[in-house]
Design a protein around this motif. Structure first.
Motif, PDB file in Angstrom:
ATOM      1  N   ALA A  24      30.022  38.052  12.210  1.00  0.00           N
ATOM      2  CA  ALA A  24      30.014  39.503  12.342  1.00  0.00           C
ATOM      3  C   ALA A  24      31.278  39.977  13.043  1.00  0.00           C
ATOM      4  O   ALA A  24      31.896  39.251  13.792  1.00  0.00           O
ATOM      5  N   SER A  25      31.643  41.203  12.805  1.00  0.00           N
ATOM      6  CA  SER A  25      32.756  41.838  13.509  1.00  0.00           C
ATOM      7  C   SER A  25      32.450  43.317  13.562  1.00  0.00           C
ATOM      8  O   SER A  25      31.619  43.824  12.803  1.00  0.00           O
ATOM      9  N   MET A  26      33.125  44.003  14.432  1.00  0.00           N
ATOM     10  CA  MET A  26      32.951  45.448  14.507  1.00  0.00           C
ATOM     11  C   MET A  26      33.292  46.096  13.166  1.00  0.00           C
ATOM     12  O   MET A  26      32.582  46.980  12.686  1.00  0.00           O
ATOM     13  N   GLU A  27      34.372  45.629  12.568  1.00  0.00           N
ATOM     14  CA  GLU A  27      34.799  46.205  11.294  1.00  0.00           C
ATOM     15  C   GLU A  27      33.767  45.982  10.213  1.00  0.00           C
ATOM     16  O   GLU A  27      33.437  46.889   9.454  1.00  0.00           O
ATOM     17  N   ARG A  28      33.227  44.772  10.159  1.00  0.00           N
ATOM     18  CA  ARG A  28      32.237  44.487   9.119  1.00  0.00           C
ATOM     19  C   ARG A  28      30.948  45.279   9.341  1.00  0.00           C
ATOM     20  O   ARG A  28      30.330  45.760   8.395  1.00  0.00           O
ATOM     21  N   PHE A  29      30.531  45.357  10.590  1.00  0.00           N
ATOM     22  CA  PHE A  29      29.330  46.136  10.869  1.00  0.00           C
ATOM     23  C   PHE A  29      29.516  47.577  10.395  1.00  0.00           C
ATOM     24  O   PHE A  29      28.609  48.168   9.801  1.00  0.00           O
ATOM     25  N   TYR A  30      30.689  48.138  10.637  1.00  0.00           N
ATOM     26  CA  TYR A  30      30.947  49.524  10.236  1.00  0.00           C
ATOM     27  C   TYR A  30      30.980  49.675   8.719  1.00  0.00           C
ATOM     28  O   TYR A  30      30.316  50.555   8.166  1.00  0.00           O
ATOM     29  N   THR A  31      31.735  48.814   8.040  1.00  0.00           N
ATOM     30  CA  THR A  31      31.920  48.986   6.592  1.00  0.00           C
ATOM     31  C   THR A  31      30.681  48.587   5.789  1.00  0.00           C
ATOM     32  O   THR A  31      30.327  49.253   4.803  1.00  0.00           O
ATOM     33  N   ASP A  32      30.007  47.500   6.206  1.00  0.00           N
ATOM     34  CA  ASP A  32      28.910  46.968   5.406  1.00  0.00           C
ATOM     35  C   ASP A  32      27.544  47.556   5.754  1.00  0.00           C
ATOM     36  O   ASP A  32      26.631  47.521   4.918  1.00  0.00           O
ATOM     37  N   TYR A  33      27.399  48.085   6.969  1.00  0.00           N
ATOM     38  CA  TYR A  33      26.070  48.527   7.394  1.00  0.00           C
ATOM     39  C   TYR A  33      26.027  49.993   7.820  1.00  0.00           C
ATOM     40  O   TYR A  33      25.159  50.742   7.359  1.00  0.00           O
ATOM     41  N   ILE A  34      26.943  50.424   8.674  1.00  0.00           N
ATOM     42  CA  ILE A  34      26.967  51.846   9.050  1.00  0.00           C
ATOM     43  C   ILE A  34      27.299  52.700   7.837  1.00  0.00           C
ATOM     44  O   ILE A  34      26.568  53.635   7.502  1.00  0.00           O
ATOM     45  N   MET A  35      28.400  52.398   7.167  1.00  0.00           N
ATOM     46  CA  MET A  35      28.847  53.211   6.044  1.00  0.00           C
ATOM     47  C   MET A  35      27.881  53.141   4.866  1.00  0.00           C
ATOM     48  O   MET A  35      27.648  54.137   4.187  1.00  0.00           O
ATOM     49  N   GLN A  36      27.307  51.989   4.635  1.00  0.00           N
ATOM     50  CA  GLN A  36      26.387  51.831   3.506  1.00  0.00           C
ATOM     51  C   GLN A  36      24.943  52.149   3.881  1.00  0.00           C
ATOM     52  O   GLN A  36      24.056  52.068   3.030  1.00  0.00           O
ATOM     53  N   GLU A  37      24.726  52.489   5.161  1.00  0.00           N
ATOM     54  CA  GLU A  37      23.379  52.797   5.656  1.00  0.00           C
ATOM     55  C   GLU A  37      22.391  51.710   5.235  1.00  0.00           C
ATOM     56  O   GLU A  37      21.374  51.954   4.589  1.00  0.00           O
ATOM     57  N   LYS A  38      22.715  50.509   5.661  1.00  0.00           N
ATOM     58  CA  LYS A  38      21.950  49.317   5.297  1.00  0.00           C
ATOM     59  C   LYS A  38      21.461  48.628   6.563  1.00  0.00           C
ATOM     60  O   LYS A  38      22.239  48.391   7.488  1.00  0.00           O
ATOM     61  N   PRO A  39      20.187  48.277   6.657  1.00  0.00           N
ATOM     62  CA  PRO A  39      19.670  47.617   7.862  1.00  0.00           C
ATOM     63  C   PRO A  39      20.167  46.180   7.962  1.00  0.00           C
ATOM     64  O   PRO A  39      20.462  45.528   6.954  1.00  0.00           O
ATOM     65  N   VAL A  40      20.235  45.680   9.187  1.00  0.00           N
ATOM     66  CA  VAL A  40      20.690  44.303   9.402  1.00  0.00           C
ATOM     67  C   VAL A  40      20.224  43.831  10.767  1.00  0.00           C
ATOM     68  O   VAL A  40      20.053  44.628  11.696  1.00  0.00           O
ATOM     69  N   ILE A  41      19.990  42.528  10.876  1.00  0.00           N
ATOM     70  CA  ILE A  41      19.670  41.925  12.173  1.00  0.00           C
ATOM     71  C   ILE A  41      20.942  41.333  12.764  1.00  0.00           C
ATOM     72  O   ILE A  41      21.690  40.634  12.084  1.00  0.00           O
ATOM     73  N   LEU A  42      21.183  41.629  14.029  1.00  0.00           N
ATOM     74  CA  LEU A  42      22.320  41.090  14.774  1.00  0.00           C
ATOM     75  C   LEU A  42      21.803  40.020  15.729  1.00  0.00           C
ATOM     76  O   LEU A  42      20.827  40.245  16.444  1.00  0.00           O
ATOM     77  N   GLU A  43      22.453  38.880  15.718  1.00  0.00           N
ATOM     78  CA  GLU A  43      22.063  37.788  16.603  1.00  0.00           C
ATOM     79  C   GLU A  43      23.182  37.476  17.589  1.00  0.00           C
ATOM     80  O   GLU A  43      24.349  37.779  17.351  1.00  0.00           O
ATOM     81  N   GLU A  44      22.791  36.868  18.702  1.00  0.00           N
ATOM     82  CA  GLU A  44      23.725  36.407  19.733  1.00  0.00           C
ATOM     83  C   GLU A  44      24.539  37.552  20.341  1.00  0.00           C
ATOM     84  O   GLU A  44      25.665  37.336  20.811  1.00  0.00           O
ATOM     85  N   CYS A  45      23.960  38.753  20.332  1.00  0.00           N
ATOM     86  CA  CYS A  45      24.615  39.914  20.938  1.00  0.00           C
ATOM     87  C   CYS A  45      24.096  40.211  22.337  1.00  0.00           C
ATOM     88  O   CYS A  45      24.651  41.053  23.033  1.00  0.00           O
ATOM     89  N   MET A  46      23.009  39.546  22.725  1.00  0.00           N
ATOM     90  CA  MET A  46      22.343  39.881  23.981  1.00  0.00           C
ATOM     91  C   MET A  46      22.324  38.721  24.959  1.00  0.00           C
ATOM     92  O   MET A  46      21.630  38.772  25.973  1.00  0.00           O
ATOM     93  N   THR A  47      23.067  37.674  24.676  1.00  0.00           N
ATOM     94  CA  THR A  47      23.015  36.482  25.519  1.00  0.00           C
ATOM     95  C   THR A  47      23.455  36.759  26.952  1.00  0.00           C
ATOM     96  O   THR A  47      23.083  36.027  27.872  1.00  0.00           O
ATOM     97  N   HIS A  48      24.231  37.830  27.153  1.00  0.00           N
ATOM     98  CA  HIS A  48      24.722  38.174  28.489  1.00  0.00           C
ATOM     99  C   HIS A  48      23.825  39.177  29.203  1.00  0.00           C
ATOM    100  O   HIS A  48      24.167  39.641  30.288  1.00  0.00           O
ATOM    101  N   TRP A  49      22.677  39.521  28.629  1.00  0.00           N
ATOM    102  CA  TRP A  49      21.765  40.464  29.260  1.00  0.00           C
ATOM    103  C   TRP A  49      20.923  39.760  30.328  1.00  0.00           C
ATOM    104  O   TRP A  49      20.153  38.842  30.002  1.00  0.00           O
ATOM    105  N   PRO A  50      20.963  40.185  31.584  1.00  0.00           N
ATOM    106  CA  PRO A  50      20.039  39.640  32.589  1.00  0.00           C
ATOM    107  C   PRO A  50      18.572  39.853  32.202  1.00  0.00           C
ATOM    108  O   PRO A  50      17.699  39.070  32.602  1.00  0.00           O
ATOM    109  N   ALA A  51      18.295  40.893  31.427  1.00  0.00           N
ATOM    110  CA  ALA A  51      16.920  41.212  31.043  1.00  0.00           C
ATOM    111  C   ALA A  51      16.233  40.068  30.306  1.00  0.00           C
ATOM    112  O   ALA A  51      15.010  39.908  30.399  1.00  0.00           O
TER     113      ALA A  51
END
Length: 250
Positions: A24-51
Motif C-alpha cells: 500500500a501507499s498513500m498514492e495508491r490508496f488515493y487513486t484506487d480507493y478514494i477516487m474510485q470510492e471502493k472499500p478496502v481493508i488496511l493492515e499493519e497501520c495500527m501497530t504503533h497504537w498503544p490502544a
C-alpha cells in the motif's frame, strides 16, 4: 507506515477475503480507493497504537475514567421500538453490560469519547489517510464499545469512514450505493439512510429485490482498518466484546 491492503471480495464467490496482501501507499490508496470510492481493508497501520495492548483490559477504562458519565444505547439496534438511551458511568457500563449474557444490550456507540477523555486519545493515532480531504472541517473520531452481539443496522453515511478495530472482531456487510433500491430504505426522512433488510437473514418474500443486491463481507480483526466510502451501505455485528474507532472526514 508500511500498511498493506486486502481487496474486498463477494460472498457469492468467497466466504471471506482470501486474496494476498498487497503493498500500500498513500498514492495508491488515493487513486484506487478514494477516487474510485471502493472499500478496502488496511493492515499493519495500527501497530504503533498503544490502544492495541492497553484496551484489551477493561479495567484500564475503569481505572482511567470509571466515574465519568457517558451516554449509551439500550436495545438491540436503533430501529427497534424499545431502543432508548441512558446516562451511566463508565464503570457501571462495563460491569453491567460488557460481560452480560442476559437482559438488554448496552452499547457505547458513535460516541465522542476521545474529546471527553483526552487520555484515551493519546492511545490512538489519526491515520494519515484522512489527509485526503475536500474540506478543512477536520476529522470526527467516534468510539464504539460494547459486548458481543451489538448491531448497527444496514445504513450509509455521507462521509469517508475508516473503521479501526482495536479489540475483538466484527462481521461487516457492504453494499454499493447502486444497490440502494434493492435494500429497501425506510421511507421516513429520519431513517432514510437506513435499510429494512437484515443481510444475515433476508426475508425475500418481503424484500424480493434483495436477491439482486451484490453483498460483500469480511470479519474485521484487531489491528485492521476498513475504509468505507461515502454512501456505501454497511451492516456491523460484534462477534465478541469489541472496541472500534471511526474516523469520519469529508
Amino acid at each position: 507506515m508500511g500498511c498493506c491492503v486486502r481487496n474486498y471480495t463477494n460472498p457469492k464467490e468467497h466466504n471471506e477475503f482470501n486474496v494476498g496482501l498487497l503493498p500500500a501507499s498513500m498514492e495508491r490508496f488515493y487513486t484506487d480507493y478514494i477516487m474510485q470510492e471502493k472499500p478496502v481493508i488496511l493492515e499493519e497501520c495500527m501497530t504503533h497504537w498503544p490502544a492495541l495492548t492497553k484496551w484489551t483490559d477493561n479495567n484500564y477504562f475503569i481505572n482511567l475514567a470509571g466515574l465519568r458519565t457517558v451516554s449509551i444505547e439500550i436495545g438491540k439496534e436503533y430501529t427497534d421500538s424499545e431502543w432508548t438511551q441512558k446516562l451511566i458511568t463508565m464503570k457501571e457500563f462495563i460491569e453491567t453490560y460488557i460481560y452480560q449474557n442476559k437482559g438488554p444490550t448496552g452499547y457505547l456507540a458513535q460516541y465522542p469519547l476521545f474529546t471527553q477523555i483526552p487520555e484515551l486519545h493519546e492511545d490512538i493515532i489519526e491515520p494519515e489517510y484522512c489527509s485526503f480531504a475536500e474540506t478543512d472541517d477536520g476529522v470526527n473520531i467516534m468510539a464504539w464499545y460494547g459486548p458481543k452481539g451489538t448491531v448497527s443496522p444496514l445504513h450509509h453515511d455521507p462521509t469517508k469512514n475508516l473503521l479501526a478495530q482495536v479489540v475483538g472482531e466484527k462481521k461487516i456487510y457492504l453494499f454499493s450505493p447502486n444497490d440502494s433500491e434493492n435494500l429497501y430504505p425506510y421511507e421516513s426522512e429520519l431513517l432514510d439512510n437506513t435499510a429494512r433488510v437484515d443481510p444475515r437473514i433476508p426475508d425475500l418474500n418481503k424484500y424480493p429485490k434483495y436477491q439482486d443486491a451484490k453483498a460483500y463481507y469480511c470479519v474485521l480483526k484487531p489491528g485492521q482498518m476498513l475504509f468505507i466510502p461515502p454512501k456505501w451501505w454497511h451492516f456491523v455485528e460484534s462477534l465478541s466484546i469489541s472496541f472500534s474507532v471511526s474516523f469520519w472526514w469529508t
